[in-house]
Design an enzyme around this catalytic site. Structure first.
Site, PDB file in Angstrom:
ATOM      1  CG  HIS A 200      23.338  -9.956 -58.897  1.00  0.00           C
ATOM      2  ND1 HIS A 200      22.472  -9.016 -59.160  1.00  0.00           N
ATOM      3  CD2 HIS A 200      24.250  -9.332 -57.957  1.00  0.00           C
ATOM      4  CE1 HIS A 200      22.935  -7.790 -58.699  1.00  0.00           C
ATOM      5  NE2 HIS A 200      23.927  -7.853 -57.893  1.00  0.00           N
ATOM      6  CD  GLU A 203      20.219 -11.410 -60.793  1.00  0.00           C
ATOM      7  OE1 GLU A 203      20.671 -10.859 -61.772  1.00  0.00           O
ATOM      8  OE2 GLU A 203      19.862 -10.878 -59.422  1.00  0.00           O
ATOM      9  CD  GLU A 408      16.712  -6.831 -62.245  1.00  0.00           C
ATOM     10  OE1 GLU A 408      16.525  -7.872 -62.184  1.00  0.00           O
ATOM     11  OE2 GLU A 408      17.424  -6.122 -61.348  1.00  0.00           O
TER      12      GLU A 408
HETATM   13  O1  LU0 Z   1      21.378  -4.797 -58.578  1.00  0.00           O
HETATM   14  C1  LU0 Z   1      20.209  -4.685 -58.059  1.00  0.00           C
HETATM   15  O2  LU0 Z   1      19.912  -4.467 -57.048  1.00  0.00           O
HETATM   16  C2  LU0 Z   1      19.208  -5.043 -59.273  1.00  0.00           C
HETATM   17  C3  LU0 Z   1      18.512  -3.667 -59.637  1.00  0.00           C
HETATM   18  C4  LU0 Z   1      19.550  -2.718 -59.785  1.00  0.00           C
HETATM   19  C5  LU0 Z   1      20.198  -2.822 -61.267  1.00  0.00           C
HETATM   20  C6  LU0 Z   1      18.764  -1.353 -59.898  1.00  0.00           C
HETATM   21  N1  LU0 Z   1      18.190  -6.066 -58.877  1.00  0.00           N
HETATM   22  S1  LU0 Z   1      18.581  -7.287 -58.720  1.00  0.00           S
HETATM   23  O3  LU0 Z   1      19.636  -7.532 -57.824  1.00  0.00           O
HETATM   24  O4  LU0 Z   1      17.519  -8.277 -58.110  1.00  0.00           O
HETATM   25  N2  LU0 Z   1      18.903  -8.188 -60.120  1.00  0.00           N
HETATM   26 ZN    ZN Z   2      20.812  -8.894 -60.414  1.00  0.00          ZN
END
Ligand code: LU0
Ligand code: ZN
Ligand code: CA
Length: 459
Positions: A200, A203, A408
């Site tokens: 992403h 991030e 995360e």
């Molecule tokens: O891809 C996502 O939505 C992630 C969470 C999943 C791995 C369950 N959250 S994020 O996009 O906020 N990093």
């Molecule tokens: Zn993410």
């Protein structure tokens, strides 16, 4: 089926009656302006909202089905990124929305440098700086590290994998089924472990995490016993930047754009981008955990692996199947934010499912919980948050049988910096995962040892 687990990230995160009154006063239909820099296309204008009301994973999944991304989860509220239309749909579900402040202005009043982080965040590495840092690490530790260009992003940037391993032969050289090396000499296969970052775009702390790992494995080899043992007995792969185009776009204007997806155009639409973490080829688009709308934050793409970046990394992982055996045994995909250790599946609320036995789930949970004890994150199954489909972890496990986790990272909440924590936290928040990463490496040769079933599964 197990009831979804309500989660308390912060004890003071409870919403009181007074707070609700305050939120009501702040709730607006469409924000008139925001600190977030608009993209070239009005459809790209997104904001973070606090949404008060959703309490269960099913309710959060319904909010995500509007096409918004869910960025953080608390007991009775969530934080989402949404455009005006998505926000309106969430509001019509009866929830209370409050626009959160946009990304911070870290310009220090100085003229922004195009395609670079703002001056106050100068310790973050843009793509070019990250690649230069990696080349310097490889030059400093040439006997430990090497780099492979495994493919290109949509805009043509190199996607690289760094291989780290010491010269020591793997233990138990006469293991049955061990890979034969090119020179015909029989060598034991070292268990391989994969670390990926930056699916992403916004991030950015995750790229710093990958850079930290390279530095740590290089500089501590021969000094720290745990690092030395793991570098010698494992093959460690680091893919430090899965989404270089999105990352560069996010910083290109001098103000953060809150961009999430890649930068691939979509046929017949002015909205760009696929959510890479919805594009992997396992139960792609199966279960209401991604969107078929190009404008969505969680657009799953036109087909599995339609995003070149996902195809490149999937092909790389498949290339690690030697003599019919996947060499990569465990993985962590780094994201921000919320401070969580997550394990599959994301596509179902069930703990076990076709492709996930009780023992497998128990090993995931055991090692995941232990890693979370060391970094202070919250351990849970991914779908405890909300349903996702087409994620890297579901593919790595469901398709390749790799014990794959998502971390995360920092911070725990939007209020503590969300996707844009200041660069002062980089050292602390990357080192915070040192022990967890070593734990995964140490378990990688037999994840079932963690549940006392080494004999049954690993001999
Ligand atoms: O891809 C996502 O939505 C992630 C969470 C999943 C791995 C369950 N959250 S994020 O996009 O906020 N990093
Ligand atoms: Zn993410
Ligand atoms: Ca700073």
């Amino acid at each position: 089926m197990r009831p979804p687990t309500p989660r308390f990230r912060r004890p003071n995160g409870r919403v009181t009656t007074a707070a609700i009154a305050g939120l009501l006063a702040l709730a607006v239909a469409t924000p008139a302006s925001s600190n977030s820099t608009p993209g070239p296309d009005a459809r790209e204008r997104v904001h973070e909202y606090e949404v008060t009301g959703p309490r269960t994973a099913a309710q959060r999944t319904a909010v995500a089905a509007t096409g918004a991304s869910v960025d953080a989860v608390r007991r009775d509220s969530i934080v989402i990124t949404a455009d005006a239309g998505q926000a309106e749909r969430v509001r019509r579900m009866g929830y209370l929305l409050r626009v959160l402040p946009g990304p911070p202005d870290r310009g220090d009043g100085r003229k922004p440098t195009p395609f670079d982080f703002p001056p106050a965040d100068a310790k973050y590495h843009n793509y070019k700086e990250a690649m230069a840092e990696i080349d310097a690490d490889i030059a400093a530790y040439p006997s430990l590290m090497s780099k492979q260009v495994i493919g290109k992003s949509y805009e043509g940037r190199d996607i690289i994998a760094v291989k780290i391993t010491g010269s020591a032969k793997a233990a138990g050289a006469a293991q049955p089924g061990a890979a034969r090396e090119a020179d015909g000499e029989k060598a034991a296969a070292k268990p391989e472990v994969l670390f990926t970052a930056h699916q992403h775009a916004r991030e950015h702390l995750t790229v710093e995490m990958a850079l930290y790992l390279l530095k740590e494995f290089g500089s501590q080899y021969g000094k720290d016993a745990r690092v030395t043992k793991m570098v010698d007995s494992r093959v460690i792969w680091v893919v430090p930047d899965l989404n270089p185009d999105g990352g560069e776009y996010d910083i290109a204007s001098g103000s953060y754009r809150s961009w999430r997806k890649n930068r691939q155009p979509n046929n017949g639409s002015s909205s760009r981008g696929t959510d890479l973490n919805r594009n992997w080829d396992y139960k792609w688009g199966c279960c209401g955990g991604s969107s078929g709308s190009t404008g969505s934050e969680t657009y799953r793409g036109s087909g599995p692996e339609s995003a070149p970046e996902v195809k490149v990394v999937s092909d790389f992982v498949r290339s690690r199947v030697v003599n019919g055996k996947q060499q990569i045994k465990a993985a962590i995909d780094f994201h921000t934010y919320s401070e969580l250790v997550l394990w599959p599946f994301g596509w179902t609320y069930d703990d076990t499912a076709p492709g996930m036995t009780q023992d497998e789930r128990d090993a995931f949970a055991k090692v995941g919980t232990s890693m979370a004890r060391s970094n202070g994150y919250t351990p849970e199954q991914s779908s405890d948050l909300y349903i996702t489909d087409g994620t890297i972890d579901d593919w790595l496990w469901g398709n390749q049988k790799i014990f794959a986790y998502t971390f995360e990272m920092y911070p725990s909440s939007a209020g503590a910096g969300g996707f844009y924590p200041p660069d002062e936290v980089i050292d602390r928040e990357t080192a915070r995962n040192r022990d967890a990463v070593l734990q995964l490496l140490e378990n990688a040769d037999c994840m079932y040892r963690s549940i006392g079933k080494e004999q049954q599964y690993c001999t």
